[in-house]
Design an enzyme around this catalytic site. Sequence first.
Site, short mmCIF file in Angstrom:
data_model
loop_
_atom_site.label_atom_id
_atom_site.label_comp_id
_atom_site.label_asym_id
_atom_site.label_seq_id
_atom_site.Cartn_x
_atom_site.Cartn_y
_atom_site.Cartn_z
N HIS A 3 0.91 -1.15 0.04
CA HIS A 3 -0.05 0.10 -0.01
C HIS A 3 0.76 1.19 0.04
CE1 HIS A 3 -3.66 -2.25 0.37
NE2 HIS A 3 -3.21 -2.65 1.58
N ASP A 39 -2.94 -10.49 -2.79
CA ASP A 39 -3.48 -10.30 -1.48
C ASP A 39 -5.13 -9.98 -1.62
OD1 ASP A 39 -4.09 -8.31 0.92
OD2 ASP A 39 -1.95 -8.58 1.30
N HIS A 41 -6.57 -7.40 -0.46
CA HIS A 41 -6.47 -5.81 -0.65
C HIS A 41 -5.66 -5.50 -1.95
CE1 HIS A 41 -6.97 -6.54 3.68
NE2 HIS A 41 -7.64 -5.59 3.48
N ASP A 128 -4.35 -12.73 3.51
CA ASP A 128 -5.54 -12.40 4.32
C ASP A 128 -6.95 -12.67 3.70
OD1 ASP A 128 -4.77 -10.54 2.67
OD2 ASP A 128 -4.77 -9.35 3.70
#
Length: 263
Positions: A3, A39, A41, A128
């Site tokens: 990120h 991931d 995200h 995740d």
Amino acid sequence: MHHASAGKASGFCIYNDAALAIERLLAGGVQKVLYVDVDAHHGDGTQSIFWDDPRVMTISIHESGMSLFPGTGFANEIGGPNAAGTAVNLAVPGLTGDAAWLRAFHAVVPQLAAVFGPEVIVSQHGCDGHKDDDLSNLRLSVDGQRQNALDIAELAQRLCGGRWIATGGGGYNTTSVVPRAWSHLVAIASGKPVPLRTPVPRPWREYVHERYGIWTPETMGDDAELWWRSWEVGYDPADPVDRSIMATRKEVFPLFGLDPWFD
């Protein structure tokens, strides 16, 4: 740390280690790098850093930004004016499980990877998306995550002569998911995959029970069903995952001479 962008920290990430690795490869003379982010995200920071760089293709498969941080990563995010098509986003709905996830991966990634022709693959394996991780709404298993790592390893072997850098990422169930998922990743990267029915070491299970009062799974797998329907079998417009796949293919495939319906 996917990120973090060039100018700011975000989402628990201060420095973007994957982007730094890619920059180091490019500085050393590598002409093309494929970055694959699985991931839960969106890999927004890595995408932003290489947004207008045609030497790097970033592919992120993630839960839709409509329901999950950072709220980005839609199919129409395809890269800057000098690198159109080198940002690829496949945003799947919450509750997506192994079969649909693997179908999505195989409907987009191998085709684009082959036509892009990377010299090195850098991949981010946040775990995740597991059904027991509270930071996403996906329903993946360790079995599915392991299979995905095997698929990326196969791509690296076939397209890059085995040149592959694999990293971790998000993962917040630190007793039952992270140790198993990343043990599988390390084993696959070393060329010695661990069978899913391998027992989890007893001392680790006893430590977790003593420290946290819970028992972790007994084996390295979740005994999940991984069969997935190949894209070549057909496209179901009533299936939200298929609609996400088609949105991505329609945005990016024609830019590389691929047919979004058939390739």
